[in-house]
Scaffold this motif. Structure first.
Motif, mmCIF file in Angstrom:
data_model
loop_
_atom_site.group_PDB
_atom_site.id
_atom_site.type_symbol
_atom_site.label_atom_id
_atom_site.label_comp_id
_atom_site.label_asym_id
_atom_site.label_seq_id
_atom_site.Cartn_x
_atom_site.Cartn_y
_atom_site.Cartn_z
ATOM 1 N N GLY A 84 -40.353 9.108 36.922
ATOM 2 C CA GLY A 84 -39.002 9.706 36.298
ATOM 3 C C GLY A 84 -37.928 9.535 37.182
ATOM 4 N N LYS A 85 -38.096 8.855 38.325
ATOM 5 C CA LYS A 85 -37.201 8.807 39.519
ATOM 6 C C LYS A 85 -35.719 7.858 38.861
ATOM 7 C CE LYS A 85 -38.721 4.455 41.702
ATOM 8 N NZ LYS A 85 -39.367 3.894 42.870
ATOM 9 N N ALA A 86 -35.968 7.133 37.765
ATOM 10 C CA ALA A 86 -34.525 6.510 37.495
ATOM 11 C C ALA A 86 -33.860 7.585 36.813
ATOM 12 C CB ALA A 86 -34.983 5.575 36.339
ATOM 13 N N TRP A 87 -34.199 8.590 36.461
ATOM 14 C CA TRP A 87 -33.183 9.612 35.952
ATOM 15 C C TRP A 87 -33.276 10.719 36.953
ATOM 16 C CZ3 TRP A 87 -37.149 6.917 33.239
ATOM 17 C CH2 TRP A 87 -36.628 6.221 32.190
ATOM 18 N N LEU A 126 -42.764 7.548 29.356
ATOM 19 C CA LEU A 126 -41.733 6.769 29.940
ATOM 20 C C LEU A 126 -41.948 5.320 30.313
ATOM 21 C CD1 LEU A 126 -40.827 9.697 30.254
ATOM 22 C CD2 LEU A 126 -40.279 9.252 33.034
ATOM 23 N N ALA A 127 -43.113 4.905 30.441
ATOM 24 C CA ALA A 127 -43.341 3.363 30.745
ATOM 25 C C ALA A 127 -42.560 2.421 30.018
ATOM 26 C CB ALA A 127 -44.957 3.021 30.631
ATOM 27 N N PRO A 128 -42.401 2.658 28.649
ATOM 28 C CA PRO A 128 -41.660 1.486 28.037
ATOM 29 C C PRO A 128 -40.316 1.492 27.563
ATOM 30 C CG PRO A 128 -42.867 3.207 26.391
ATOM 31 C CD PRO A 128 -43.077 3.592 27.861
ATOM 32 N N LEU A 129 -39.763 2.801 28.361
ATOM 33 C CA LEU A 129 -38.345 3.213 28.134
ATOM 34 C C LEU A 129 -37.484 2.264 28.942
ATOM 35 C CD1 LEU A 129 -38.645 7.193 27.637
ATOM 36 C CD2 LEU A 129 -38.779 5.277 25.919
ATOM 37 N N ASP A 130 -36.103 2.041 28.555
ATOM 38 C CA ASP A 130 -35.336 1.400 29.453
ATOM 39 C C ASP A 130 -34.522 2.252 30.285
ATOM 40 O OD1 ASP A 130 -32.890 -0.004 30.185
ATOM 41 O OD2 ASP A 130 -32.443 -0.736 28.328
ATOM 42 N N LYS A 131 -34.875 2.060 31.489
ATOM 43 C CA LYS A 131 -34.325 2.774 32.753
ATOM 44 C C LYS A 131 -32.935 2.895 32.774
ATOM 45 C CE LYS A 131 -38.534 2.681 35.004
ATOM 46 N NZ LYS A 131 -39.314 1.875 34.000
ATOM 47 N N PHE A 144 -33.193 21.242 24.913
ATOM 48 C CA PHE A 144 -33.233 19.705 24.759
ATOM 49 C C PHE A 144 -31.783 19.230 25.409
ATOM 50 C CE2 PHE A 144 -31.777 15.922 22.514
ATOM 51 C CZ PHE A 144 -32.691 15.262 22.276
ATOM 52 N N VAL A 145 -32.200 18.107 26.245
ATOM 53 C CA VAL A 145 -30.968 17.394 26.860
ATOM 54 C C VAL A 145 -31.339 15.944 26.853
ATOM 55 C CG1 VAL A 145 -30.781 19.307 28.629
ATOM 56 C CG2 VAL A 145 -32.474 17.592 29.144
ATOM 57 N N GLN A 146 -30.354 15.271 27.233
ATOM 58 C CA GLN A 146 -30.379 13.849 27.161
ATOM 59 C C GLN A 146 -29.855 13.291 28.908
ATOM 60 O OE1 GLN A 146 -28.272 12.151 24.133
ATOM 61 N NE2 GLN A 146 -30.321 11.737 22.972
ATOM 62 N N VAL A 147 -30.809 12.920 29.531
ATOM 63 C CA VAL A 147 -30.607 12.699 30.836
ATOM 64 C C VAL A 147 -29.872 11.518 30.976
ATOM 65 C CG1 VAL A 147 -31.607 12.868 33.210
ATOM 66 C CG2 VAL A 147 -32.461 14.382 31.345
ATOM 67 N N PRO A 148 -28.890 11.360 31.734
ATOM 68 C CA PRO A 148 -28.343 10.039 32.057
ATOM 69 C C PRO A 148 -29.081 9.491 33.285
ATOM 70 C CG PRO A 148 -26.847 11.720 33.112
ATOM 71 C CD PRO A 148 -27.906 12.462 32.202
ATOM 72 N N PRO A 149 -29.159 8.002 33.292
ATOM 73 C CA PRO A 149 -29.755 7.220 34.306
ATOM 74 C C PRO A 149 -28.835 7.527 35.623
ATOM 75 C CG PRO A 149 -28.857 5.558 33.025
ATOM 76 C CD PRO A 149 -28.547 7.201 32.272
ATOM 77 N N GLY A 150 -29.521 7.432 36.650
ATOM 78 C CA GLY A 150 -29.095 7.520 38.049
ATOM 79 C C GLY A 150 -28.364 6.461 38.527
ATOM 80 N N LYS A 151 -27.123 6.637 39.334
ATOM 81 C CA LYS A 151 -26.518 5.561 39.790
ATOM 82 C C LYS A 151 -26.840 4.979 40.967
ATOM 83 C CE LYS A 151 -23.492 6.022 36.216
ATOM 84 N NZ LYS A 151 -23.357 5.131 35.260
#
Length: 480
Positions: free
Chosen positions: A390-393, A452-457, A473-480
């Motif tokens: 999950g490091k992308a998030w 997480l494998a098939p998800l768009d990072k 419940f949260v929606q985590v944005p991708p890291g910059k």
């Protein structure tokens, strides 16, 4: 003796003011007669319709309205300075506590008022419009609805007829009688501004623009047929006094509560053992609820050992219906459950991460005080280790220990070991337990990695997680 509010120059100008008011009234009537359309009241007069006379109405219902004053015990004894100014209390350890209003429900002396009017009182005194005073006995009070009943030993009393709230219309004239700031038998009038107004109270309230101030609490809201339709209870004000908005408990709900108080001295409510909150827009979209007419209620916590826990309801579930009736938010769900008798089986229609299911539970009795909510403790930051899928998030996770897994009561999941970037930005912490990715339940590390494998990072990651016993419940944005 206190001087009259109208003294000196103000009193000398009163005849001039009356003359100006008479001239203004005459001018307004002349203008109305020449206007294209007369105001509704003048139209009613022109058509021979009878305009309600508030004075006659007050004469009819006023004797059933009472003043309520309360006292409390003082540890200082009868030598307090206040008692020297009040000889009637010199031999007592009772001191004035507060003042409010009420109305007589039946000829045998049952009086309805607000729970907050008599809260903490050791003695309650009821004074009628004819100046007779009675010491009252507290029958019961319900803080959740702010309804209370007291009893005086008298018979043949004037009493208030009960109106039909369902017939009450927005815009209809209503009046209040009470003791604002201690001024007995004060009459104010206005209109119904809204019905079923949500203020976060246990009940939806009637909203009016009738002037209500401290001391009006517990007094009746009366329709033009001389019937009580509400119990004046609250005002919306940044200054503590009336600014144009007041609220009343609908009389049908107040009677339902008072009947239980008279029967057993308390109100018995059904208890499911959950803490419902609003469903966020993001959660509704994630779980396919945006087209649903009812909002439902998000289960943020399931109380251990309660009916919901025993029935298998989980934190993060969304209750959509109770016994087939749609649930439009957490307040409505709490009220609906509270109105059901303890011991009654109920059926819950639930959305669990996008999957519809039905859960059956048997309600218990609501405790007098709700179980204390466990406050999630902030975990000490752990050394980030474990899976970095999950490091992308900004997430590093690890498997649950056996004790942590048991604490989830079957939900399983993975433990957050470290947060950075997006996960940190939305408030996630080390120690949180992720139980779902989007609509996919996660019971272990392998399932988390597969989800997480098939998800768009480069897109947000929808997560349901536990912090202590609380689901979020949260929606985590991708890291910059």
């Amino acid at each position: 003796m206190a001087s009259s509010p109208l003294t000196g120059r103000a009193a000398s100008r009163l005849p001039i003011f009356r003359q100006a008011l008479a001239s203004l009234s005459a001018g307004l009537l002349l203008a109305a007669s020449t206007a294209h359309a007369a105001p509704p009241v003048l139209q009613a007069q022109a058509q021979g319709k009878e305009v309600p006379q508030l004075a006659d109405l007050v004469d009819m219902v006023g004797p059933a309205v009472v003043n309520i004053r309360t006292t409390e015990r003082s540890a200082d004894g009868p030598r307090m300075p206040f008692r020297r100014r009040a000889p009637s209390l010199q031999q007592s350890d009772e001191v004035p506590r507060g003042e409010g209003s009420g109305f007589i429900m039946s000829p045998d002396g049952y009086v309805m008022t607000n729970a907050h009017v008599i809260a903490g009182a050791s003695e309650v005194y009821v004074t009628m419009t004819d100046k007779r005073e009675f010491k009252a006995r507290i029958i019961g009070a319900d803080e959740r609805t702010d309804v209370a009943v007291v009893k005086i030993d008298a018979t043949g009393l004037p009493w208030m007829r009960v109106g039909d709230v369902n017939r009450l219309r927005v815009g209809e004239w209503v009046l209040a009688i009470g003791s604002p700031f201690g001024f007995d038998n004060t009459v104010t009038a206005g209109i119904v501004s809204a019905k079923q107004r949500e203020t976060g109270s246990e009940l939806p309230l009637l909203q009016t623009d009738v002037a209500v101030n401290p001391g009006n609490s517990g007094g009746p809201l009366i329709n033009m047929r001389g019937e009580v339709v509400g119990v004046n209870s609250q005002i919306y004000s940044p200054v503590g006094s009336y600014v144009g908005i007041s609220f009343a408990i609908p009389i049908d709900e107040a009677i339902r509560v008072s009947d239980q108080l008279k029967a057993g001295g308390r109100v018995v409510r059904g208890y499911l053992g959950i803490r419902p909150v609003e469903v966020s827009r993001e959660a509704a979209e994630e779980y396919g609820l945006t087209k649903s007419r009812n909002r439902g209620a998000f289960v943020s916590q399931v109380i251990a050992g309660g009916p919901a826990d025993k029935a298998g309801l989980q934190p993060g579930d969304i209750v959509l219906a109770l016994n087939g009736k749609p649930v439009d938010g957490p307040v409505e769900l709490r009220r609906a459950l509270g109105a059901i008798k303890p011991g009654t089986p109920v059926v819950l229609q639930v959305n669990r991460r996008g999957k519809a299911m039905e859960i059956k539970a048997t309600l218990a009795e609501m405790p007098s005080e709700a179980p204390a909510a466990s406050t999630p403790e902030r975990a000490e930051p752990a050394e980030p280790k474990g899976s970095s899928v999950g490091k992308a998030w900004g997430l590093t996770v690890q498997p649950l220990s056996d004790a942590e897994r048991r604490a989830t009561r079957g939900a399983g999941g993975v433990k957050v070991a470290g947060v950075t970037a997006g996960a940190e930005a939305v408030g996630m912490r080390p120690g949180d337990i992720i139980i779902a990715v989007g609509s996919t339940d996660v019971t272990d590390l392998k399932q988390f990695e597969n989800a997480l494998a098939p998800l768009d990072k480069n897109k947000r990651l929808s997560l349901t997680f536990l912090r202590g016993e609380w689901a979020q419940f949260v929606q985590v944005p991708p890291g910059k």
